[in-house]
Scaffold this active site. Sequence first.
Site, PDB file in Angstrom:
ATOM      1  N   ASP A  38       6.621 -12.549   6.186  1.00 16.86           N
ATOM      2  CA  ASP A  38       6.728 -12.057   4.869  1.00 16.86           C
ATOM      3  C   ASP A  38       7.657 -14.105   4.406  1.00 16.86           C
ATOM      4  O   ASP A  38       8.331 -14.583   4.744  1.00 16.86           O
ATOM      5  CB  ASP A  38       7.890 -11.494   5.018  1.00 16.86           C
ATOM      6  CG  ASP A  38       8.077 -10.557   3.322  1.00 16.86           C
ATOM      7  OD1 ASP A  38       8.990 -10.866   2.635  1.00 16.86           O
ATOM      8  OD2 ASP A  38       7.690  -9.676   3.718  1.00 16.86           O
ATOM      9  N   TYR A 157      -0.379  -5.792 -13.468  1.00 12.83           N
ATOM     10  CA  TYR A 157      -0.487  -6.095 -12.623  1.00 12.83           C
ATOM     11  C   TYR A 157      -1.911  -5.131 -12.161  1.00 12.83           C
ATOM     12  O   TYR A 157      -2.432  -6.052 -11.841  1.00 12.83           O
ATOM     13  CB  TYR A 157       0.491  -5.218 -12.275  1.00 12.83           C
ATOM     14  CG  TYR A 157       0.489  -4.194 -10.862  1.00 12.83           C
ATOM     15  CD1 TYR A 157       1.333  -5.617  -9.753  1.00 12.83           C
ATOM     16  CD2 TYR A 157       0.209  -2.844 -10.364  1.00 12.83           C
ATOM     17  CE1 TYR A 157       1.273  -4.031  -8.423  1.00 12.83           C
ATOM     18  CE2 TYR A 157       0.409  -2.824  -9.436  1.00 12.83           C
ATOM     19  CZ  TYR A 157       0.772  -2.893  -7.978  1.00 12.83           C
ATOM     20  OH  TYR A 157       0.467  -3.108  -7.362  1.00 12.83           O
ATOM     21  N   LYS A 161      -4.596  -6.959  -9.590  1.00 14.29           N
ATOM     22  CA  LYS A 161      -4.910  -5.167  -8.417  1.00 14.29           C
ATOM     23  C   LYS A 161      -6.531  -5.316  -8.880  1.00 14.29           C
ATOM     24  O   LYS A 161      -7.207  -4.943  -7.523  1.00 14.29           O
ATOM     25  CB  LYS A 161      -4.354  -3.790  -8.460  1.00 14.29           C
ATOM     26  CG  LYS A 161      -2.741  -4.774  -7.759  1.00 14.29           C
ATOM     27  CD  LYS A 161      -2.357  -4.742  -6.586  1.00 14.29           C
ATOM     28  CE  LYS A 161      -1.460  -5.300  -5.489  1.00 14.29           C
ATOM     29  NZ  LYS A 161      -1.202  -5.404  -4.634  1.00 14.29           N
ATOM     30  N   ILE A 192       3.527   5.927  -4.306  1.00 16.18           N
ATOM     31  CA  ILE A 192       4.248   5.720  -2.779  1.00 16.18           C
ATOM     32  C   ILE A 192       6.110   5.771  -3.279  1.00 16.18           C
ATOM     33  O   ILE A 192       6.012   4.274  -3.705  1.00 16.18           O
ATOM     34  CB  ILE A 192       3.306   4.514  -1.791  1.00 16.18           C
ATOM     35  CG1 ILE A 192       2.158   4.358  -1.892  1.00 16.18           C
ATOM     36  CG2 ILE A 192       4.649   4.457  -0.857  1.00 16.18           C
ATOM     37  CD1 ILE A 192       1.688   6.382  -1.691  1.00 16.18           C
ATOM     38  N   THR A 194       8.358   3.382  -2.338  1.00 16.89           N
ATOM     39  CA  THR A 194       8.850   1.904  -1.393  1.00 16.89           C
ATOM     40  C   THR A 194       9.989   1.108  -2.053  1.00 16.89           C
ATOM     41  O   THR A 194      10.213   1.681  -3.387  1.00 16.89           O
ATOM     42  CB  THR A 194       7.808   1.231  -1.438  1.00 16.89           C
ATOM     43  OG1 THR A 194       6.700   0.792  -2.604  1.00 16.89           O
ATOM     44  CG2 THR A 194       6.668   1.828  -0.425  1.00 16.89           C
TER      45      THR A 194
END
Length: 269
Positions: A38, A157, A161, A192, A194
């Site tokens: 990361d 985006y 994707k 989700i 996150t």
Amino acid sequence: MTGQVEGKVALVTGGASGIGAAVAELLAREGASVVVTDIDELRGPEVVARINKNGGQATFLQQDVTSEPRWAEIVAEVGRQHGRLDILVSNAGIGIAVPSITEMSLADWRRQTAINLDGVFLSVKHSLPLMRTAGGGSIVMMSSLAGLRGAAGLSGYCATKGGVRLFAKAIAMECASFGDGIRVNSVHPGIIDTPIWGKIPTEAHGQGQNAPIDPEERAKMATPLGRAGQADEIAAGVLYLASDASRYVTGTELVIDGGMFAGGVARKG
């Protein structure tokens, strides 16, 4: 520990938080030696420390996935540490939203593409040779529900994707043609819970505010199951694709979205 990936070596990009951290921790619990990478040099080592404290095996390497020289170094280090690579989870990604594509800067378009698409390309380019020496393995590319259908304000985006989805299929066919034993699939999370949601202002969705989006509230309205998913629910899908349980699965997408892609429901009561 049930050992679904016992003895395997896994590389997880974007593993410092969210889905990446959940994937790294689950793979380690299931017996894999995990290399977490990361750009975040603070939270990445924390994830690895947590894995090791709980009896797993993990190491952290700082990485900007858009840097090709760094990719060469990362894979070489995995080879030095473990001598093989069985599982690649190309998870690192960002989301940049804008009220209209006419307001998106070329710099932001290129930054998002560099991380979400170039980073995945580089992960495969540099990891495949080491994976092939192991005689097979599994590549899991993190796409999105936005890689299957359009979303206003997220066109850039969606483009990245969607590209990941078809890239996964193409590499699956390439690996099959080589007969190298490497399976390739994509995962498509819906809403989700996150940290990524805190980085997308609601202004991008026409509300004229800079408050972060509440994924739970959004999921209640948009998801048939009526709630946001959790990172560990995505990790469970990745584990399936990484393990021998999916040994006859390649070139497909695993959608984990609470039913959003299937349709909508009218709530009763």
